[in-house]
Design an enzyme around this catalytic site. Sequence first.
Site, mmCIF file in Angstrom:
data_model
loop_
_atom_site.group_PDB
_atom_site.id
_atom_site.type_symbol
_atom_site.label_atom_id
_atom_site.label_comp_id
_atom_site.label_asym_id
_atom_site.label_seq_id
_atom_site.Cartn_x
_atom_site.Cartn_y
_atom_site.Cartn_z
ATOM 1 N N LYS A 8 -22.580 -54.033 -42.504
ATOM 2 C CA LYS A 8 -21.582 -53.593 -43.509
ATOM 3 C C LYS A 8 -20.933 -54.829 -44.063
ATOM 4 C CE LYS A 8 -20.067 -49.554 -43.888
ATOM 5 N NZ LYS A 8 -20.643 -48.366 -44.450
HETATM 6 N N1 GLU Z 1 -22.313 -46.799 -47.194
HETATM 7 C C1 GLU Z 1 -23.059 -45.670 -46.744
HETATM 8 C C2 GLU Z 1 -22.752 -45.359 -45.288
HETATM 9 O O1 GLU Z 1 -21.711 -45.698 -44.794
HETATM 10 C C3 GLU Z 1 -24.540 -45.783 -47.055
HETATM 11 C C4 GLU Z 1 -25.239 -46.965 -46.458
HETATM 12 C C5 GLU Z 1 -26.660 -47.130 -46.969
HETATM 13 O O2 GLU Z 1 -27.140 -46.295 -47.710
HETATM 14 O O3 GLU Z 1 -27.271 -48.127 -46.585
HETATM 15 O O4 GLU Z 1 -23.511 -44.732 -44.599
#
Ligand code: GLU
Length: 427
Positions: free
Chosen positions: A116
């Site tokens: 993240k």
């Molecule tokens: N930000 C989204 C999550 O927290 C999607 C992450 C992604 O698609 O890689 O799951």
Amino acid sequence: MAKVAHAASVLEWDTPLYQQARTQLEHALELAEVPDFVSARLRHPERALILMLPVRMDDGTYRSFPAYRVQHSSVLGPTKGGIRYDEAVDLGECAALAMWMTWKCALLRLPYGGAKGGVRCNARGLSTAELARITRRLTAELAPFIGPELDIPAPDMATNEQTMAWMMDTYSMQKGYAVPEIVTGKPVSIGGSLFRHEATGAGVVMVIARACERLGWVLAAQSCAVQGFGNVGGIAASELRDEGARVVAVSDISGGVYSPEGLDVPTLHAYVAEHGSLEGYTKDVERITNEELLELECDVLVLAAREDQVTAENAGKLRCRLVAEGANGPTSVEADRILAERGIPVLPDILTNAGGVTVSYFEWVQDLGRLFWDRDEIRRRLADQLSDAFDRVWSVAQERGVSLRDAALVAAIHEVAAALESRGIYP
Ligand code: GLU
């Protein structure tokens, strides 16, 4: 006075949200029974990057924005996870969210680990041109650490298809050819997947529907309150309505609207498209605060705003029968305990909002194969993958007599642990 060395347990990412992720992990590790070297490896991220992005603002001045990317585990494959633009972004938040991405991907049996990242900024106060310059500078700085086989970003809070298009373009310009598979959640015109935009919110409702089946409830007969009216909550509210459920309340940063008879969700969407938020919407509704929404009497409470919403302070006041976590980390550890004591099941984030990353995986597979699927196929594959994960979580919870969160974490940890045990620690 002599300088005291930091204990191994006090690391730079040790913030309250990271503590929440760690406390959940420690609890699940007690149940998971994995070798010590596996637990030790999973307790902390593998890699964390801290950046200061210099950015020229529209008025000609320059500002520096702190930015982060944390990669928690690459055991199962490239790391995967969103990039958020938010004033609360810090290293600990990214580390917690990266760890949750590891569990989410493993639970869904996607060949990814978790990551993240984000930029500490107030996205609403920035122009489109400023956001483009922040994103392009971020991508240029991240370039050595991301890649289709290494780490694949996606949208998260306050980022969207346009953000991903800027990232894909910046990365591709540096490579000298188009690399659509560097990010997911892109516009369909540059290799994005159909149904990715709706996937997280639609997935939330697929999981709620499955839970209702198991609980012997009829989804169409349930009243629902949805905190958050963005990409997750907004779509979830529409899907709940399409399933025949009554959406009695929704909210965004401007506050919420409530109608016990049920809201007109399409009209609310049209209003937000025109005005930017729910602010000022009063037709046939009662205005409420975000806090009041959480305490409304309803059957299903969908938490789709942000982390740390249900805490020791308000968990005792919730009047719903089921909580569904559309956001990451919206329920604190103490709140989890209080809700469990009160017999209110919580559909955990790593299962409930996994629709987004699952269709991200489908997008990456389509990009790598240069072969694209239709919307019905994607929706069907998503429903299958979420149902399979739901059923595994449900049976662990039943067999072990634990909460759905613990069951989901144990199932996820077992996937990662099996890979780590096979691979071993290098060298
Ligand atoms: N930000 C989204 C999550 O927290 C999607 C992450 C992604 O698609 O890689 O799951």
